[in-house]
Design an enzyme around this catalytic site. Structure first.
Site, mmCIF file in Angstrom:
data_model
loop_
_atom_site.group_PDB
_atom_site.id
_atom_site.type_symbol
_atom_site.label_atom_id
_atom_site.label_comp_id
_atom_site.label_asym_id
_atom_site.label_seq_id
_atom_site.Cartn_x
_atom_site.Cartn_y
_atom_site.Cartn_z
ATOM 1 N N LEU A 1 71.240 23.618 79.119
ATOM 2 C CA LEU A 1 71.214 23.686 77.660
ATOM 3 C C LEU A 1 69.760 23.566 77.215
ATOM 4 C CD1 LEU A 1 74.236 21.323 76.813
ATOM 5 C CD2 LEU A 1 74.246 23.828 77.048
ATOM 6 N N ILE B 1 70.349 18.963 80.225
ATOM 7 C CA ILE B 1 70.180 19.003 78.769
ATOM 8 C C ILE B 1 68.694 18.868 78.466
ATOM 9 C CG2 ILE B 1 70.858 17.997 76.557
ATOM 10 C CD1 ILE B 1 73.227 16.663 78.027
ATOM 11 N N ASP B 2 68.129 19.925 77.888
ATOM 12 C CA ASP B 2 66.690 19.952 77.600
ATOM 13 C C ASP B 2 66.480 20.642 76.246
ATOM 14 O OD1 ASP B 2 63.990 19.446 78.282
ATOM 15 O OD2 ASP B 2 63.747 21.529 78.922
ATOM 16 N N VAL B 3 67.065 20.049 75.225
ATOM 17 C CA VAL B 3 67.123 20.665 73.892
ATOM 18 C C VAL B 3 66.147 19.966 72.949
ATOM 19 C CG1 VAL B 3 68.603 21.190 71.916
ATOM 20 C CG2 VAL B 3 69.539 21.326 74.232
ATOM 21 N N ASN C 1 67.036 15.190 79.503
ATOM 22 C CA ASN C 1 65.633 14.924 79.213
ATOM 23 C C ASN C 1 65.483 14.481 77.757
ATOM 24 O OD1 ASN C 1 62.818 14.846 79.304
ATOM 25 N ND2 ASN C 1 62.599 17.040 78.905
#
Length: 221
Positions: free
Chosen positions: A73, A142-144, A176
């Protein structure tokens, strides 16, 4: 290439564009490698690649090699995808969800993201995608970010519950996060406390590259 050589002395900006979603996007030669930045932070390659590589090592490359399907993501320039494919030699499927089509165009042009055959890129909002997908994943990254801001929905129990429900048995979440003040510390502690300890283990890898903190969640069965 002369720009690459000069970049060991000073960063050399080669592309700059305003994006509706990400404000300003820049591609720069820095220390001999291309990096993708927003106005105030690194989006791909550079420090971000080091951060997520550290998280993947913590999960273990051996475990990742046995996985079938990874969900990312927040694609940006795709540095974590390059780590998975080029460094770990992951052979399974990667689904990347990115809300900003401008970033994907840049990733294709400057970082050859479209040449990775096992990658499917979906232009969608991460929240909407998570609610719609019927697949299960061995690893969810998850790196949004929107520049240095993280959308609030990422930390809401409704969303984290959905994310956890998409994991295969023994699956992992690598999240993250950015810590800029004490309220972010409190936010992360609250997030961890809401993970069901009977079903999952959760741990934090604090202060990576100064402002980043990784949260790793593993499904127990």
């Amino acid at each position: 290439m002369i720009q690459k050589l000069f970049s060991y002395l000073i960063p050399v900006k080669i592309f700059k564009k305003k994006s509706q979603r990400s404000k300003m996007i820049e591609v720069t030669w820095a220390n001999g490698e291309l990096v993708l930045d927003s106005e105030n932070t690194n989006y791909s390659y550079g420090s971000l690649q080091r951060i997520l590589r550290y998280g993947l090592r913590n999960i273990s490359y051996e475990a990742i090699l046995k996985m079938d399907h990874i969900l990312l993501l927040g694609v940006a320039g795709g540095s974590v995808i390059k780590t998975l494919v080029d460094e770990i030699s992951f052979k399974g499927k990667i689904t990347g969800v990115e809300i900003d089509p401008d970033i994907i165009k840049i990733a294709n042009e400057y970082f050859n993201l479209n040449e990775i055959k096992q990658l499917e890129v979906v232009i969608d909002d991460a929240f909407e995608f998570v609610l719609k997908t019927k697949d299960k994943y061995d690893l969810i990254i998850i790196d949004v970010f929107e520049d240095i801001k993280m959308p609030n929905f990422l930390f809401e129990s409704f969303f984290s519950g959905h994310i956890c429900s998409l994991l295969q048995n023994k699956g992992f979440i690598l999240f993250n996060t950015m810590i800029l003040d004490e309220s972010h510390n409190v936010r992360n502690q609250k997030y961890i406390s809401e993970i069901n300890p009977q079903l999952f283990t959760a741990k934090m890898l604090p202060r990576i590259e100064v402002h980043n903190e990784l949260i790793i969640i593993e499904k127990l069965t």
